[in-house]
Each structure stands twice: as C-alpha cells, then as structure tokens.
Design an enzyme around this catalytic site. Structure first.
Site, short mmCIF file in Angstrom:
data_model
loop_
_atom_site.label_atom_id
_atom_site.label_comp_id
_atom_site.label_asym_id
_atom_site.label_seq_id
_atom_site.Cartn_x
_atom_site.Cartn_y
_atom_site.Cartn_z
N PRO A 322 8.62 -53.41 7.87
CA PRO A 322 9.32 -53.78 9.11
C PRO A 322 10.45 -54.77 8.86
O PRO A 322 10.41 -55.58 7.92
CB PRO A 322 8.20 -54.38 9.97
CG PRO A 322 6.97 -53.67 9.51
CD PRO A 322 7.16 -53.49 8.02
N ARG A 323 11.45 -54.72 9.73
CA ARG A 323 12.68 -55.47 9.51
C ARG A 323 12.46 -56.97 9.36
O ARG A 323 13.12 -57.62 8.54
CB ARG A 323 13.64 -55.21 10.68
CG ARG A 323 14.24 -53.83 10.65
CD ARG A 323 15.13 -53.61 11.85
NE ARG A 323 15.80 -52.32 11.76
CZ ARG A 323 16.63 -51.86 12.68
NH1 ARG A 323 16.90 -52.59 13.76
NH2 ARG A 323 17.21 -50.68 12.54
N ASP A 324 11.57 -57.55 10.16
CA ASP A 324 11.36 -58.99 10.07
C ASP A 324 10.82 -59.38 8.70
O ASP A 324 11.19 -60.42 8.14
CB ASP A 324 10.44 -59.49 11.18
CG ASP A 324 9.07 -58.82 11.15
OD1 ASP A 324 8.99 -57.60 10.92
OD2 ASP A 324 8.06 -59.51 11.36
#
Length: 628
Positions: A322-324
């Site tokens: 995931p991006r975070d």
C-alpha cells in the site's frame, strides 16, 4: 452594484468539473433538472486527467475469483478499518456498473485478447482490478464525460430550442461563498477569473466536487487548482470535515529535475515491473515487508523477478505494498542517508521491460518526462520521492445520498468528500469513487430539489458576499498573499508532512494561527483583470482553514495509521480506530472533536478472519461480531 451583478437560476449547482462533478451533473440533468457546472480553470483541465493508472472495479476480467466482497475487504484493509463501511460497500458493489456505463458512453478501454476490458495490478488490490486506457485513464474519463455533457446539451437544444438554461458550463469562474437562507442552501457567489466581475447563482442544491488540497504543501502532484476550496467552502457553510489528518503522500513523485518536481509517477510503473533502489543499488522494499510475510519471499532469483507471498498466498513485488507503506519506506531510506543526491530514491522500469513495451503501456510517462525533463525512462531510472497527492479527509456526508451532514441542500463527492477511504486510499479507487459517488450526489441532489422549496437570496446576503470580494482592494500596505502562501507551505512541509510529532504539530498550529491572523491584512494592488494576487488572496484563506484542520486533527490522533504517521506514537491503537475526527468552523477557528465510528453489520464483519481483525479492533468490538 446589484445592477451590474450577473445572475443565474438553476436547480442544481455543481462546483467542480472533474470526474465527480461531471458525473453528478449528468445524473441531475437526466433527472429533469436545470444544472450549472462551475469550472475554476478550463473545461477539460480537471485534475482527474492526472489519474493515470486506472479505475478499480471488480469485474473479474483478469481473475474470475474477483468480486465486490474481495474489493470491499481490500478497501477496508487499505484504510486500516477507519473507512465508513457503507461507503466502501457501495463503492465495491457499484464500481463495475459505472465502468460499463462509461464504456457505453464511448470510453475506449484497453482490451484483453478475449475482447474484455483489460485490468491491471495495483498496490493493495488482491487481484488485477484496474480498468485502464494505457496510462491515460483519467483523461479518457474526462473526455467521455465531456462528450456526455455535450450530448445532453444537444438533446436539450433539439427538444427545447434553447438549451442554455438546462445544463451549462461556466469556465474560469471562482466560487468564493456558498449562500444560505433560513439554514438551507440558496446558491453561491463568485467572480469571473478574467474580469473579476461578480456572479450570483441561485440554486436550492449545491454539489461540491472541487478535488483536493495539495497546494497547501510545498511538494505536490496537484495542479494549481488544488487549494482546498471545497473543504473550506463547506466549513464556512456550516458543514463538517472528517479525518483531515489523513493525507496520502504518493510514494513516487519526481524529485528531479526541477522542471517536473512533484509530478506524479503513476503506480502503473511499479505495477508493470518497475523496481525501487537506493543509492547503494539495493532493492530496499524487501526490508519493509510486514513481518508476517518475511519468511515467504524469494531473495535468490533474478533481481527483477523477486517477490513475496501476501496474506492471500499471491506472489507480489514489494513495490506494490500500500502507498503509505511505500512512502514511509522511501522516507526512511532518505533519512538514513541512502537516498539520491536530490533527496529521493531510484525507480527503474527499463530493466524489466523493453523500450517498445514501455512506450506502449506507459506512453504518457515516457513522453512527458522525456519532453519536460530529458529523462528517458526506457533507458534510465527516475529519481522519485513522496509527494502530497490525495486527501482522505473531507466533507462528512451521508453515504447513500452524498448529502453533507447538517446542511440541507449541500452535497459533496469525490476527493472533497471524506469517509470512503479511511486512513489511506488504495490506488485506482479514486476514479471509481468519482463515478459511484458523483452519481449518488446527483441522485441525492435531485431528490432533495424535488421535495424542497427554493429560497431566494436576500439583498443583505448578496451585499455581504460582494463586500468580502472587495475587501482586499480596500486595504493598503498590508500583507502579501504570495509571501504568506510560501510561509504556509514551509510550515506544512516541515511540520505536518509525512512523519509527524506532537511538538512539531503544536508548533505548526501556532504558526498557522499567526499566518491566518496576518492574512486578514492581505492587500491586493491593481485592478481585477488578470490579477493572480487577487485570486490567491481567496485561495490562501481556504488553504489556511485546511491546514488548521489537518494539524489539529493530527495532534489529537495519538497513533500511526494509514496516511498519518506519528513518530512519537509509532503503532496503531485499536482504541483509536473507533473514532473519526470531526472538524467544524466557528467563524474564528477550527474545532476538532471525536466521533464514534459506525460499526459494520454482521454480513460485512463476517467477511474478515478474526485474527486479522485483532490488528484493528478491540476485543470488545470483535466479541460483538457485527451489529444486527
């Protein structure tokens, strides 16, 4: 003043001409209502065109095991279970229909060999799920929606002779205020950006679809329009914002050369096999795989083919976490001295794909960086780093109607609306979000208009709105809006960025309050025509409200979750998962309070394994096993 004031009357006013705004406008017009669309810049230049990777929808074209339940689970996991479950449910269920609908309106999606809409892999999605048009999906969405608007206008012209009063686009017009009478929406007030001439729109329903807040930050993938206008307009109209602490710093924005700083490098580059390395040549993302997966990855294969096995037993490259998680990993490498000369890391797709394939699958990426920066991604790596990309927080809305809580006649959809994505948005969910909730906002506004009586805007309300537009010209020797904007961006970049601490957030809140105090003395010289300082005076006020909401929400949330990372509270706390942060504006300052999250019904709760829920929920919540 009133003699020269330009006036218009509509049933529904849509502020914003991106994907959400246009989809809302189509729905409202097809319900038989008269619709006005306000576009801050040129029609067709919405920030939606920058969404390159695709639109997430569980059509099952790439893997027949995909369905709405899997998509719902992925969305909740990505948002770390802070999402409004009903919004995530509606989005997962309705996204395929919105994509097929878009195709019927003329969208030209890439196809599989069998002729189905092609779907690609993206971070956080269990299956390949993103319907795409090369790396120009957002552009195709806007092109298709524009053509749909034109088709509706032509149909009105054929039927009525004069179609102007039924659906019209007002380009290069800024809305400065949403107007209310007797507690209900009555319209909006603004001015033409070219001339400064003022415009009154009377309408019983207003849909805010203004996008994001990126220009509040120093490095952003957002274009100049992203100044948080809709968030601030909603606050000033009495609506609430939810969870403004959650900002997504897209892990891969260009950091060098300066000509492309902040411009997004679509996740498709990593989805197509691009790898991230530090200045030592290490493919560092393997160090940041969650511990539960670390005993199930290949470390002795060809570099470009290394992978790990995720919780659903799928082989995945670590660049598609995931991006975070990817953004924090890059930030950690840079802080540890393993970054590039210009403060980023390397992203290279040339080792995996041939030049011919790159130009076919990623045409915009190759063309824009080659033309704007002299970087040939078919031969060399890009220097990338986190860039402020998306805000998960936004207007608190009712999921089924997109109605703003507490303000009759106000609606919000797209990035400006909160709740759908929780603490972190999965890549590709934004475009389908625009379509699903743009449509629902149009439906909600149409239903509201048909059961309410429009209230005329009073002369006193008009005079007050006009006085606020004139105020910067009436001051002399005041503050400069450009200087204050630069100061605000430094504060947010340094103190409210990707890694936060309580001490820095307290400092940021004090500094933002001081800038806000000084902004009351912003003076504008010259006339109204072609005067960017005039425009920024209003944008600055909006960005200050957004920044205050973000900083105050961030200091209150004493945990790290999704797009909000506290260095002094590094872990997730299941007790904090039960709370949203609600921001309101009392006319002087933003106030933030906790609000209990609605609990998932049993049929949705049962889609998850209990062991997984233990990471996010308290034992008491799990024991309840879903509400009835």
């Amino acid at each position: 003043m009133t003699n020269a004031l330009e006036r218009h009357k509509y049933d529904v006013l849509v502020i914003g001409a991106g994907g959400a705004g246009l989809r809302a406008a189509v729905e409202a017009r097809e319900s038989g209502l008269r619709v006005a669309i306000i576009c801050k810049s040129l029609f067709g230049k919405a920030h939606t065109v920058m969404a390159e990777g695709g639109a997430a929808a569980s059509m099952g074209n790439a893997n027949s095991n995909d369905n709405w339940k899997v998509h719902f689970r992925d969305t909740m996991r990505g948002g770390k279970f802070l999402n409004h479950f009903r919004m995530a449910e509606l989005h997962a269920k309705e996204s395929p229909d919105r994509i097929w609908e878009l195709e019927m309106w003329g969208a030209l999606f890439d196809r599989t060999k069998e002729g189905k809409i092609s779907q690609r892999n993206f971070g956080g999605h269990e299956y390949p799920r993103l319907a795409h048009v090369g790396d120009r999906t957002g552009l195709e969405l806007i092109r298709t929606m524009q053509q749909k608007i034109v088709a509706l206008q032509q149909a009105d012209k054929r039927e009525h002779g004069d179609y102007e009063s039924h659906i019209k686009v007002f380009s290069e017009l800024t809305i400065t205020e949403i107007l209310k009478e007797n507690g209900k929406i009555a319209g909006a007030y603004g001015y033409w950006r070219e001339s400064g001439s003022e415009v009154l729109f009377e309408a019983p329903a207003v849909i805010i679809a203004t996008g994001g807040v990126g220009k509040t930050f120093k490095i952003t993938s957002n274009s100049w329009e992203g100044t948080g206008d809709g968030h601030a307009l909603a606050l000033k109209a009495g609506a609430n914002l939810v969870d403004m602490e959650f900002l997504q710093f897209h892990p891969t924005g260009m950091v060098w050369p300066p000509s492309v700083r902040g411009i997004l490098v679509t996740e498709s580059v990593r989805g197509e096999g691009g790898i991230l390395t530090n200045n030592k040549g290490e493919r560092f993302m393997f160090k940041y795989i969650p511990d539960v997966f670390k005993d199930k990855y290949a470390d002795n294969e060809e570099e470009a083919d290394r992978w790990y096995v995720d919780q659903d037993n799928n082989r995945r490259p670590p660049e598609l976490l995931p991006r975070d998680e990817v953004a924090r990993a890059i930030n950690s490498e840079v802080k540890a001295g393993r970054g590039t000369e210009h403060g980023g890391v390397f992203l290279d797709v040339s080792k995996r794909l041939s030049a011919e394939v790159i130009k076919k699958r990623l045409p915009s990426m190759w063309h824009q960086f080659y033309e704007l920066a002299g970087v040939d991604i078919t031969k060399e790596a890009m220097e990338v780093g986190p860039t402020c990309h998306y805000v998960m927080g936004g207007v608190e809305v009712e999921p089924d109607t997109a109605a703003a809580v507490g303000v009759p006649g106000l609606f919000a959809a797209g990035e400006v609306a909160g709740g759908m994505h929780g603490s972190n948005r999965l890549g590709g969910n934004s475009l389908s979000d625009l379509l699903v909730f743009g449509r629902r906002a149009g439906m909600g506004a149409a239903a509201y208009v048909k059961q309410t009586t429009a209230a005329p805007v009073s002369d006193a309300t008009i005079a007050a709105a006009a006085a606020r537009i004139e105020a910067p010209f009436a001051r002399s020797g005041g503050e400069n809006s450009y200087s204050l904007h630069a100061e605000l961006q430094e504060v947010t970049h340094n103190l409210v960025g990707i890694i936060r601490t309580g001490t820095e957030l307290k400092d940021a809140i004090e500094k933002i309050a001081e800038i806000r105090k000084r902004s009351a003395n912003v003076a504008v010289t010259g006339g109204r025509k072609f005067n960017p300082g005039f425009h920024l005076a209003f944008d600055l006020d909006n960005m200050l409200l957004v920044a205050e909401s973000t900083a105050k929400s961030a200091i209150s949330r004493e945990e790290s979750r999704g797009g909000h990372t506290r260095d002094d509270f590094p872990g997730m706390d299941s007790a904090w998962r039960q709370h949203n942060h609600i921001s309101s504006f009392d006319g002087n300052q933003v106030n933030v309070r906790k609000q209990t999250l609605p609990f998932m019904p049993k049929e949705l709760f049962d889609l998850f394994e209990v062991d997984e829920l233990k990471k996010y929920m308290t034992p008491e919540e799990i024991a309840k096993g879903g509400s009835n």
